[in-house]
Write a protein that holds these residues in place. Structure first.
Motif, PDB file in Angstrom:
ATOM      1  N   PHE A 135       2.838   7.536   5.986  1.00 43.63           N
ATOM      2  CA  PHE A 135       1.907   6.464   6.389  1.00 43.63           C
ATOM      3  C   PHE A 135       2.659   5.393   7.176  1.00 43.63           C
ATOM      4  O   PHE A 135       2.196   4.943   8.222  1.00 43.63           O
ATOM      5  N   CYS A 157       4.898  -0.979   4.064  1.00 43.47           N
ATOM      6  CA  CYS A 157       3.665  -1.217   3.323  1.00 43.47           C
ATOM      7  C   CYS A 157       3.957  -1.921   2.003  1.00 43.47           C
ATOM      8  O   CYS A 157       5.045  -1.783   1.433  1.00 43.47           O
ATOM      9  N   PHE A 193      -5.151  -3.935   3.453  1.00 44.49           N
ATOM     10  CA  PHE A 193      -5.958  -2.706   3.362  1.00 44.49           C
ATOM     11  C   PHE A 193      -6.861  -2.758   2.137  1.00 44.49           C
ATOM     12  O   PHE A 193      -7.158  -1.745   1.515  1.00 44.49           O
ATOM     13  N   SER A 195      -9.027   0.754   4.872  1.00 41.12           N
ATOM     14  CA  SER A 195      -8.761   0.446   3.469  1.00 41.12           C
ATOM     15  C   SER A 195      -7.974   1.539   2.774  1.00 41.12           C
ATOM     16  O   SER A 195      -8.227   2.727   2.972  1.00 41.12           O
ATOM     17  N   THR A 196      -7.011   1.104   1.949  1.00 40.13           N
ATOM     18  CA  THR A 196      -6.320   2.042   1.060  1.00 40.13           C
ATOM     19  C   THR A 196      -6.730   1.745  -0.394  1.00 40.13           C
ATOM     20  O   THR A 196      -5.997   2.033  -1.312  1.00 40.13           O
ATOM     21  N   ASN A 249      -2.483   5.537  -2.574  1.00 39.87           N
ATOM     22  CA  ASN A 249      -3.062   4.627  -1.580  1.00 39.87           C
ATOM     23  C   ASN A 249      -2.696   5.064  -0.155  1.00 39.87           C
ATOM     24  O   ASN A 249      -3.532   5.009   0.751  1.00 39.87           O
ATOM     25  N   GLY A 275      -4.916   5.825   3.327  1.00 44.18           N
ATOM     26  CA  GLY A 275      -4.692   5.145   4.605  1.00 44.18           C
ATOM     27  C   GLY A 275      -4.529   6.116   5.762  1.00 44.18           C
ATOM     28  O   GLY A 275      -5.059   5.893   6.851  1.00 44.18           O
ATOM     29  N   GLN A 324      -7.937   7.248   6.647  1.00 43.35           N
ATOM     30  CA  GLN A 324      -8.722   6.169   7.243  1.00 43.35           C
ATOM     31  C   GLN A 324      -8.316   5.953   8.710  1.00 43.35           C
ATOM     32  O   GLN A 324      -9.168   5.665   9.549  1.00 43.35           O
TER      33      GLN A 324
END
Ligand SMILES: *Cc1c(COP(=O)(O)O)cnc(C)c1O
Length: 386
Positions: free
Chosen positions: A40, A55, A181, A188-189, A237, A241, A244
């Motif tokens: 990610f 992140c 997010f 959104s995560t 999560n 992401g 998304q």
């Protein structure tokens, strides 16, 4: 009471592929920060033109770590806006620094950059603008100001994932850029956030603050040299992401289409029921590079014999959810007790009292817009002062 289905002001969209990918991570035996997080972060880095990205557990920890990376703390001041989610100024307080609120521009509802110079002191270290509803500030002016006064910038771009400035993605240029997010955000995560850095060194420092301040020197060589927290993002999560991100173009197109339906429907409905003279202020429409995180109007309270809460209650009775984003932060007891005064930022105070967020999210139906606009206009008409 309405018999039609309730329309919330926002709702996240997760597709079947995302749900299946979460199941895969849960079955894999590695559920916390691991390979999916690494993937990610590198995908986000590509998205932002190769800048380093890390992140964090949420947008709040992301911004707090940005301040820690810059060494901002006791005795320092950070310029920001009073119209934001409380996290923006809370993180400044949490590192021991002082938020200095500058009033907002009445059209964009973002910090008024023309007023920043007057708020600078020798203690000012950084400026933290917020892009309300996904609408950036004038980025040329922001960075000219930062350069002139030797200030660092922490962009609170929590609401601006996918927004552009002169064709460039927010986050793909500038200083430190923070995204959230959280469930309501455009990407959104469930919970989460990321920080875009300029240098690998600052990114490394961010990594250290997110895991207890550990310097990574092997199991036996473990040491801690700064006070960090536990602010890592999990693989569960991160995999959300990643999916998304694939859906983002589709989300963005839908949000923009719905926003434009709002403009058309509001104008024609107000005209057809004789509300042409109502000062219902719509968002700046000519700004085509917004990600349309929210669609917010300013209620013409001076022309109404009810307050915002009553309008919201009546909309709710018709099955329509709305939100307030946000009251001026100077209204909160914590801030009043610290000596902040609502009268210092009068435009923020006024807008914080009249702003109303209407439903806008990719899963909405076209017919929802008509229903919302009709309900709102009828309520306003009913409560016009004679
Ligand atoms: C959502 C949001 C945050 C905080 O993000 P969390 O992920 O909820 O911690 C900060 N600032 C703004 C403007 C936000 O909208």
């Amino acid at each position: 009471m309405s018999t039609l289905p309730f329309i919330p002001f926002t709702r996240p969209s997760f597709n079947q592929e995302t749900i299946a990918a979460v199941g895969e991570v849960l079955r894999s035996g590695w559920v916390t920060s691991g390979p999916k997080l690494a993937e990610f972060e590198s995908t986000l880095s590509d998205y932002f033109g190769g800048r380093p990205v890390r992140c964090f557990a949420n947008g709040t920890s992301t911004m707090k770590i940005a301040l820690q990376v810059l060494g901002i703390g006791e005795g320092d001041e950070v310029i920001t806006t009073p119209i934001s989610w409380i996290a923006t100024s809370n993180v400044i307080l949490s590192v021991g620094a002082k938020p200095v609120f500058v009033d907002i521009d009445p059209i964009t509802r973002n910090i008024d950059l023309d007023k920043v110079s007057a708020a600078l002191t020798p203690k000012t270290r950084a400026i933290m603008p917020v892009y309300l509803a996904g609408l950036p500030v004038d980025m040329d002016q922001l960075y000219a100001l930062a350069k002139k006064h030797h200030l660092r910038v922490i962009e609170d771009a929590a609401q601006a994932f996918g927004s552009l400035w002169k064709g460039q993605k927010i986050g793909s240029f500038g200083d430190l850029v923070s995204f959230s997010f959280q469930a309501n955000k455009n990407l959104s995560t469930v919970e989460g956030g990321c920080l875009v850095f300029n240098t690998a060194d600052e990114a490394k420092l961010g990594e250290k603050f997110r895991l207890q301040g550990l310097t990574r020197q092997g199991i036996d060589g473990m040491d801690v040299d700064v006070l960090g927290g536990k602010d890592n993002l999990t693989d569960v999560n991160a995999v959300i992401g990643l999916h998304q991100l694939k859906q983002l173009p589709e989300f963005q197109a839908r949000r923009a289409a719905l926003a434009h339906q709002y403009f058309d429907a509001l104008r024609s409905e107000m005209k057809s029921i004789g509300l042409d003279n109502l000062a219902l202020q719509l968002p700046p429409e000519n700004f085509t590079e917004s990600n349309w995180h929210m669609f917010q109007v300013l209620l013409p309270l001076a022309q109404l014999n009810v307050d915002r809460a009553q309008v919201m209650t009546e909309l709710k009775d018709l099955g329509i959810g709305t939100g307030v984003h946000y009251p001026a932060i100077t209204n909160f007891t914590l801030y009043k007790n610290l000596g902040y005064q609502v009268s210092d930022t009068p435009i923020a105070e006024h807008i914080g009292r009249s702003i109303l967020t209407l439903p806008l999210f990719p899963g909405m139906a076209d017919s929802d817009i008509g229903r919302i606009v009709q309900a709102l206009c009828q309520i306003l008409k009913k409560h016009l002062k004679s």
